[in-house]
Scaffold this active site. Structure first.
Site, short mmCIF file in Angstrom:
data_model
loop_
_atom_site.label_atom_id
_atom_site.label_comp_id
_atom_site.label_asym_id
_atom_site.label_seq_id
_atom_site.Cartn_x
_atom_site.Cartn_y
_atom_site.Cartn_z
N GLU A 4 1.07 -1.12 -0.02
CA GLU A 4 -0.27 -0.01 0.07
C GLU A 4 0.64 1.34 -0.32
OE1 GLU A 4 -0.61 1.89 3.52
OE2 GLU A 4 -0.93 0.68 4.60
N LYS A 136 -3.17 -1.43 14.40
CA LYS A 136 -2.08 -0.07 15.05
C LYS A 136 -2.65 -0.30 16.70
CE LYS A 136 -2.39 3.16 11.08
NZ LYS A 136 -2.51 1.81 10.85
N1 PSU Z 1 0.23 0.21 8.70
C1 PSU Z 1 1.37 1.19 9.13
N2 PSU Z 1 1.04 2.76 9.17
C2 PSU Z 1 0.21 3.04 8.18
C3 PSU Z 1 -0.90 2.01 7.85
C4 PSU Z 1 -0.73 0.87 8.07
O1 PSU Z 1 2.17 0.59 9.73
O2 PSU Z 1 -0.05 3.89 8.30
C5 PSU Z 1 -2.26 3.06 6.94
C6 PSU Z 1 -2.89 1.86 6.42
O3 PSU Z 1 -3.17 2.38 4.62
C7 PSU Z 1 -4.87 1.93 6.66
C8 PSU Z 1 -4.62 3.20 7.91
O4 PSU Z 1 -5.57 1.51 6.30
O5 PSU Z 1 -3.20 3.05 8.17
C9 PSU Z 1 -6.11 3.44 8.75
O6 PSU Z 1 -6.59 4.51 8.22
P1 PSU Z 1 -7.57 5.31 9.14
O7 PSU Z 1 -7.62 4.17 10.05
O8 PSU Z 1 -8.15 6.48 8.56
O9 PSU Z 1 -9.05 3.87 8.22
#
Ligand code: PSU
Ligand code: MN
Length: 278
Positions: A4, A136
């Site tokens: 990604e 996360k």
């Molecule tokens: N994993 C990481 N760093 C990131 C992400 C994932 O180590 O920045 C990103 C991914 O693209 C995931 C996004 O889909 O964070 C989630 O964002 P949100 O909580 O706004 O959906």
């Protein structure tokens, strides 16, 4: 296998982001798979960004964070965009890619259960295998695991029966299933194709010596959450804000861990891709 671009544009600080994006592709190639980093360039979804495009998404200040719902408006407006887990999975699946690596999935936010990443519903309708280090650790991990159950998304611990905690090796939650090899993952991937249209999550924990110190982690998280309220951060800015806060407040420890997470996950995903080809 797919990678990604939100990690590159919005998850890691410059200039490490571009270096890591390149290194991760090299790790995938060394493991015998073909990397395809996914993003949007001038409105065109691109599966397999070239180095110039990757550099652009890593250095431009005008890159939109694209979840699934943003893809169409951003395409029509000819924007440059970085795809999240949800969007990358959808695009990768359409392009015939079976495996995908990220750092940590999005999920249900702490103190804000109405803020749930579209990663969860996106994965519930995308039959792809995604290697991550859990969700996360800034999230409500227990609530996120419950949502994954509701949505029919299977979670396999890689070499563990505990759900990893992203920066931390162990989130404190148990898993029902674990595997020991990429070959096992490939077998489950094939079995899943017979019975389910949801993603398969492979949760790959950091080794203990590479995790962020748990006490430091908890202190920084509390300060980061307070910063959200104080600065009025909402919506899709929440996750990038929390990650950036961590990278600053841990003196680089969370950044080092995040880079290791992404690299290790890409390597494992590449091994799964190779096993699926066999
Ligand atoms: N994993 C990481 N760093 C990131 C992400 C994932 O180590 O920045 C990103 C991914 O693209 C995931 C996004 O889909 O964070 C989630 O964002 P949100 O909580 O706004 O959906
Ligand atoms: Mn959100």
């Amino acid at each position: 296998m797919a990678l990604e671009s939100t990690i590159v544009s919005h998850g890691l600080p410059r200039p490490d982001n571009l270096r890591v994006a390149r290194e991760v592709e090299a790790v995938v190639e060394a493991a015998g798979a073909v990397p395809a980093t996914i993003g949007m360039i001038h409105g065109r979804l691109t599966v397999g960004l070239d180095d110039e495009q990757l550099t652009h998404l890593a250095t431009s200040d005008d890159v939109v964070k694209l979840s699934v719902r943003d893809l169409a408006p951003a395409a029509a407006a000819q924007r440059d965009g970085a795809t999240t887990v949800a969007a990358t999975a959808a695009v990768a699946h359409k392009a015939g890619i079976a495996v995908f690596a990220t750092g940590g999935l999005g999920g249900v936010h702490r103190d804000a259960p109405f803020d749930e990443s579209a990663d969860l519903t996106g994965l519930s309708r995308t039959p792809i295998t995604v290697v991550c280090a859990g969700v996360k650790s800034i999230l409500d991990v227990g609530a996120t695991l419950e949502r994954l159950e509701t949505l029919g998304v299977a979670v396999l611990g890689f070499g563990t029966r505990r759900f990893p905690g992203f920066y931390l090796r162990d989130s404190g939650f148990d898993l029902d299933w674990s595997v020991e090899s990429a070959r096992e993952v490939a077998a489950i991937h094939r079995a899943r194709d017979e019975v389910s249209a949801a993603a398969l999550i492979v949760a790959n924990p950091l080794p203990e010596e590479e995790q962020v110190d748990p006490a430091l982690h908890d202190r920084v998280l509390a300060a980061a959450m307070a910063g959200l309220t104080r600065e009025g951060i909402t919506g899709k800015a929440v996750t990038p804000y929390l990650l950036a806060h961590f990278h600053e407040a841990t003196g680089g420890a969370s950044l080092a861990a995040n880079i290791r997470i992404i690299t290790r996950n890409a390597e494992l995903a590449a091994q799964v891709a190779v096993a699926l080809r066999a």
